[in-house]
Write a protein that holds these residues in place. Sequence first.
Motif, PDB file in Angstrom:
ATOM      1  N   TRP A   1       0.854  -1.197   0.000  1.00 53.00           N
ATOM      2  CA  TRP A   1       0.000   0.000   0.000  1.00 53.00           C
ATOM      3  C   TRP A   1       0.882   1.236   0.000  1.00 53.00           C
ATOM      4  CZ3 TRP A   1      -1.756   3.040   4.634  1.00 53.00           C
ATOM      5  CH2 TRP A   1      -2.750   3.975   4.286  1.00 53.00           C
ATOM      6  N   ALA A   2       0.784   2.040  -1.081  1.00 50.82           N
ATOM      7  CA  ALA A   2       1.567   3.274  -1.217  1.00 50.82           C
ATOM      8  C   ALA A   2       0.777   4.230  -2.103  1.00 50.82           C
ATOM      9  CB  ALA A   2       2.939   2.981  -1.813  1.00 50.82           C
ATOM     10  N   PRO A   3      -0.320   4.777  -1.580  1.00 47.68           N
ATOM     11  CA  PRO A   3      -1.312   5.466  -2.424  1.00 47.68           C
ATOM     12  C   PRO A   3      -0.822   6.708  -3.144  1.00 47.68           C
ATOM     13  CG  PRO A   3      -1.808   5.750  -0.083  1.00 47.68           C
ATOM     14  CD  PRO A   3      -0.740   4.713  -0.172  1.00 47.68           C
ATOM     15  N   THR A   4       0.147   7.432  -2.611  1.00 43.88           N
ATOM     16  CA  THR A   4       0.574   8.661  -3.285  1.00 43.88           C
ATOM     17  C   THR A   4       1.852   8.477  -4.093  1.00 43.88           C
ATOM     18  OG1 THR A   4       1.995   9.568  -1.528  1.00 43.88           O
ATOM     19  CG2 THR A   4      -0.383   9.932  -1.326  1.00 43.88           C
ATOM     20  N   ALA A   5       2.407   7.273  -4.122  1.00 43.05           N
ATOM     21  CA  ALA A   5       3.674   7.051  -4.833  1.00 43.05           C
ATOM     22  C   ALA A   5       3.499   7.251  -6.335  1.00 43.05           C
ATOM     23  CB  ALA A   5       4.191   5.649  -4.542  1.00 43.05           C
ATOM     24  N   ALA A   6       4.534   7.784  -6.950  1.00 39.61           N
ATOM     25  CA  ALA A   6       4.539   7.911  -8.415  1.00 39.61           C
ATOM     26  C   ALA A   6       4.854   6.578  -9.066  1.00 39.61           C
ATOM     27  CB  ALA A   6       5.560   8.957  -8.842  1.00 39.61           C
ATOM     28  N   GLY A   7       5.539   5.714  -8.364  1.00 44.47           N
ATOM     29  CA  GLY A   7       5.877   4.391  -8.877  1.00 44.47           C
ATOM     30  C   GLY A   7       6.479   3.555  -7.774  1.00 44.47           C
ATOM     31  N   VAL A   8       6.293   2.233  -7.889  1.00 44.63           N
ATOM     32  CA  VAL A   8       6.828   1.298  -6.896  1.00 44.63           C
ATOM     33  C   VAL A   8       7.424   0.105  -7.629  1.00 44.63           C
ATOM     34  CG1 VAL A   8       6.324  -0.143  -4.884  1.00 44.63           C
ATOM     35  CG2 VAL A   8       5.025   1.971  -5.247  1.00 44.63           C
ATOM     36  N   SER A   9       8.583  -0.355  -7.170  1.00 48.79           N
ATOM     37  CA  SER A   9       9.222  -1.544  -7.726  1.00 48.79           C
ATOM     38  C   SER A   9       9.531  -2.528  -6.617  1.00 48.79           C
ATOM     39  CB  SER A   9      10.526  -1.178  -8.434  1.00 48.79           C
ATOM     40  OG  SER A   9      10.320  -0.277  -9.498  1.00 48.79           O
ATOM     41  N   VAL A  10       9.601  -3.795  -6.985  1.00 48.08           N
ATOM     42  CA  VAL A  10      10.144  -4.810  -6.088  1.00 48.08           C
ATOM     43  C   VAL A  10      11.610  -4.993  -6.450  1.00 48.08           C
ATOM     44  CG1 VAL A  10       9.886  -7.119  -5.134  1.00 48.08           C
ATOM     45  CG2 VAL A  10       7.912  -5.974  -6.131  1.00 48.08           C
ATOM     46  N   VAL A  11      12.477  -4.909  -5.449  1.00 46.72           N
ATOM     47  CA  VAL A  11      13.900  -5.128  -5.683  1.00 46.72           C
ATOM     48  C   VAL A  11      14.381  -6.207  -4.727  1.00 46.72           C
ATOM     49  CG1 VAL A  11      14.337  -2.789  -6.517  1.00 46.72           C
ATOM     50  CG2 VAL A  11      14.554  -3.272  -4.080  1.00 46.72           C
ATOM     51  N   GLY A  12      15.401  -6.944  -5.164  1.00 46.01           N
ATOM     52  CA  GLY A  12      15.893  -8.007  -4.296  1.00 46.01           C
ATOM     53  C   GLY A  12      17.002  -8.803  -4.931  1.00 46.01           C
ATOM     54  N   ASP A  13      17.250  -9.966  -4.334  1.00 46.86           N
ATOM     55  CA  ASP A  13      18.324 -10.827  -4.824  1.00 46.86           C
ATOM     56  C   ASP A  13      18.084 -11.274  -6.259  1.00 46.86           C
ATOM     57  OD1 ASP A  13      19.583 -10.746  -2.336  1.00 46.86           O
ATOM     58  OD2 ASP A  13      18.489 -12.504  -1.581  1.00 46.86           O
ATOM     59  N   PHE A  14      16.828 -11.353  -6.660  1.00 43.54           N
ATOM     60  CA  PHE A  14      16.475 -11.893  -7.974  1.00 43.54           C
ATOM     61  C   PHE A  14      16.694 -10.897  -9.116  1.00 43.54           C
ATOM     62  CE2 PHE A  14      12.926 -10.401  -5.484  1.00 43.54           C
ATOM     63  CZ  PHE A  14      12.400  -9.393  -6.270  1.00 43.54           C
ATOM     64  N   ASN A  15      16.911  -9.617  -8.816  1.00 50.88           N
ATOM     65  CA  ASN A  15      17.106  -8.632  -9.892  1.00 50.88           C
ATOM     66  C   ASN A  15      18.245  -7.666  -9.598  1.00 50.88           C
ATOM     67  OD1 ASN A  15      16.025  -6.876  -8.003  1.00 50.88           O
ATOM     68  ND2 ASN A  15      14.105  -6.518  -9.115  1.00 50.88           N
ATOM     69  N   SER A  16      19.193  -8.123  -8.780  1.00 51.55           N
ATOM     70  CA  SER A  16      20.365  -7.301  -8.437  1.00 51.55           C
ATOM     71  C   SER A  16      19.959  -5.966  -7.819  1.00 51.55           C
ATOM     72  CB  SER A  16      21.248  -7.067  -9.673  1.00 51.55           C
ATOM     73  OG  SER A  16      21.696  -8.298 -10.206  1.00 51.55           O
ATOM     74  N   TRP A  17      18.781  -5.939  -7.159  1.00 51.35           N
ATOM     75  CA  TRP A  17      18.279  -4.742  -6.479  1.00 51.35           C
ATOM     76  C   TRP A  17      18.142  -3.561  -7.434  1.00 51.35           C
ATOM     77  CZ3 TRP A  17      16.742  -5.355  -1.419  1.00 51.35           C
ATOM     78  CH2 TRP A  17      17.113  -6.581  -0.833  1.00 51.35           C
ATOM     79  N   ASP A  18      17.736  -3.888  -8.657  1.00 53.17           N
ATOM     80  CA  ASP A  18      17.579  -2.879  -9.715  1.00 53.17           C
ATOM     81  C   ASP A  18      16.094  -2.536  -9.840  1.00 53.17           C
ATOM     82  OD1 ASP A  18      17.415  -1.374 -12.045  1.00 53.17           O
ATOM     83  OD2 ASP A  18      18.921  -2.568 -13.103  1.00 53.17           O
ATOM     84  N   GLY A  19      15.720  -1.332  -9.411  1.00 50.02           N
ATOM     85  CA  GLY A  19      14.318  -0.924  -9.395  1.00 50.02           C
ATOM     86  C   GLY A  19      13.691  -0.753 -10.754  1.00 50.02           C
ATOM     87  N   ARG A  20      14.482  -0.828 -11.823  1.00 45.43           N
ATOM     88  CA  ARG A  20      13.921  -0.674 -13.167  1.00 45.43           C
ATOM     89  C   ARG A  20      13.293  -1.963 -13.686  1.00 45.43           C
ATOM     90  NH1 ARG A  20      19.255   1.166 -16.192  1.00 45.43           N
ATOM     91  NH2 ARG A  20      19.942  -0.682 -15.033  1.00 45.43           N
ATOM     92  N   LEU A  21      13.623  -3.108 -13.084  1.00 44.53           N
ATOM     93  CA  LEU A  21      13.288  -4.391 -13.695  1.00 44.53           C
ATOM     94  C   LEU A  21      11.932  -4.942 -13.286  1.00 44.53           C
ATOM     95  CD1 LEU A  21      16.752  -6.175 -13.587  1.00 44.53           C
ATOM     96  CD2 LEU A  21      15.793  -4.621 -15.298  1.00 44.53           C
ATOM     97  N   HIS A  22      11.438  -4.569 -12.110  1.00 42.76           N
ATOM     98  CA  HIS A  22      10.153  -5.118 -11.664  1.00 42.76           C
ATOM     99  C   HIS A  22       9.278  -4.015 -11.077  1.00 42.76           C
ATOM    100  CE1 HIS A  22      12.523  -8.939 -11.758  1.00 42.76           C
ATOM    101  NE2 HIS A  22      11.378  -9.388 -12.253  1.00 42.76           N
ATOM    102  N   THR A  23       8.847  -3.121 -11.939  1.00 45.08           N
ATOM    103  CA  THR A  23       7.913  -2.082 -11.515  1.00 45.08           C
ATOM    104  C   THR A  23       6.527  -2.700 -11.349  1.00 45.08           C
ATOM    105  OG1 THR A  23       7.563  -1.467 -13.828  1.00 45.08           O
ATOM    106  CG2 THR A  23       9.214  -0.216 -12.598  1.00 45.08           C
TER     107      THR A  23
END
Length: 759
Positions: free
Chosen positions: A145-167
């Motif tokens: 839940w992040a109602p005012t966010a312009a964008g949210v990504s999942v980052v982690g071990d599976f994507n080298s903590w790269d916020g561009r890959l899993h928006t």
Amino acid sequence: MKKPADRQQIDAEIQLVTELRHPEPHRVLGIHPDGDGVVIRAFRPDAAAIHVIPDFGGRISMEHRKGGVFEARLNGRDQVFNYLIEVEYPGGKVFTLRDPYSYTPTLGELDLYYAGEGRHEKLWDRMGAHLIHHHGVAGVSFAVWAPTAAGVSVVGDFNSWDGRLHTMRRMGASGIWELFIPEVGEGTRYKFEIRPNGSGPAMLKADPFAFRTEVPPATASVVHDLRRFTWSDEKWLSSRGEGVPAQKPWSVYEVHLGSWRRVVEDGDRPMTYRELAPALSDYLKRVGFTHVEFLPVAEHPYGPSWGYQVGNYYAPSARFGHPDDFRFLVNHLHEEGIGVIVDWVPGHFPKDAHALGKFDGTALYEHADPRQGTQPDWGTLVFNFGRNEVRNFLIANALFWIEEYHVDGLRVDAVASMLYLDYSRRAGEWVPNRWGGRENEEAIAFLRELNEVIRRKHPGVVMIAEESTAWPKVSQPVSEGGLGFHFKWNMGWMHDTLRYFSKDPVYRQHHHNDMTFGLLYAFSEHFMLPLSHDEVVHGKGSLYGKMPGDPWQKRANLRALLAWMWAHPGKKLLFMGGEFGQHAEWNSDRSLDWHLLEDSGHKGIQTLMSDLNRLYKDIPALYDADSEPIGFQWLQPDAAASSVFAFIRRSRTPGRHVVCVANLTPIPREGYRLGFPRVGTYVEVLNTDAATYGGSGLGNMGQIQTEARPWDGQEASAVLTLPPLSVLWFSTGVPASPAISATEPSAAEAPPERLLSSA
């Protein structure tokens, strides 16, 4: 045939994707019907080349379109299909994966509706990270839940903590962002990368619903499957709802997991949950406590907060092991017949950057106005109880600990700070309610809703309030205008009693009222008497250290305090170490001083504690009418000159009773007459001065015979010997403590001059 998408519109949406600001990237990425075929798009900014591998075979090259967005078109197909994408990076590294943007949402309309209404009672089942099979593919569904966010990504071990890959995609007006990522497994570390609306850098936030975390000071969330543990405590759960809580014996042992007992031979580390299970349960059974209460077990970034500044409300602390290890501890305690209470902190939370504060760049869980949203005492943030989603987060969390970890009760911390808008604030530093008053109406409504939900869904679970003011009806049902708790900590009793016992006996006659005042309001609530961790820290000293006199008198005073407490109306709570006379003030970074039990005097205190708990559970008069005036009657409330107190505890069963008398001076009193309810034989079931406990051995040879001589408003009386600094219990038809000797009393452990030394 679907009309081909407008290229200009698609270009604009691709631009939003590359800027990580698209509220629904699935509308652009993934597979979509388009004209007489389908189009597949993938966003991999650093890729050198991408190929599509359809499930029907073949390998299709994707064309780089813009800013890392690749596209492939297949004409002549009227249905979407499953596929893999093969991503090649500079240097020749190739990864083959399923496209997360080819999957439908994992959240349904009802989930979003109830979450928005604040009425989703199993919210943790849908929010956070869940291992699922979606369209036949294993992976993890993420939701935040992040109602005012312009964008949210999942980052982690599976994507080298790269916020561009899993928006993630925003689910309509709910403010919830969702994404299914295939082939992510248990134990994977992750966070949410949240981009605030407007200026400001992206923030890395731990999952508010994470079921597992890294070991602090690391702060990542960890994917965890709640379904793997096998419980075997059905017998306990099926019986805990029997009877009325206020009419049961509650003898609670309060424990800090990290310092109860440490493993000295292994770097003085704390015991793990699994190590604690047999050690703690064996100890609790031996000493006789009915329940254990853990200081907060939810993960917290700052160890010296003892868990009272929670960073992860849905995760047991990783400091002591895996979440299923904590389940093992609870399960083992239940199998051994011991209830589990957990301290719970819904009033405030820390400001740590990875936690709930300013979660989406705005005051989301807290109030925006610092006069409402900050807690000056603790430097923390205060929950906004007027917001549906915040109330739902907390109420679901209470249910989570009950349903997923089988806890039998929650002790709600710092209730007073929630009830009053001006708590710890000066004039001008708080905002009055709509009537101009100081009562926090939103917090009051939250507490009432919380307690009603728990009572409705889990009638065997108790809710306990740490509430230190004169707020009325804290432990009365909501239907009767109360807050709905089952019990309230009696802080007034605790302060008055410790103040009295800390006085040298020569001065106690001037403080007699400290011991009697609490009985004026003892039946206004369902009280629990707490001698908690708060009373043995921050320079207050241990319970033993508070007692006056030399070591023998300190131990005698402590024994008298414990027996007085166990006879007094109200359920019992004692912090670890008090049961054997811990010398040092509690230190959360070191073990209790178990070596003290090598001393017979401290072993005697522990033996007394065991006998107190046994007798307490065996004698209904000591507990079944705790909250009713019929359960208590003074015999001698005014004997201030001799510092003697005497009263009767009566059971709800007519005729059953216990007479308690305390002599709180070091002067033995021979020939002391006391009234009793009936003529006959009374067993001296407890004598804190027994030699086995480390006392002088004075007493009444195990029993007395009352005579038909009215005294203290009773039809009978007897002449007693009151040992020094002692509490005696007399009852009919109850076996005496093994420590009570029927032989001639002796004073082997304390010469007479010591008994009289401070008279």
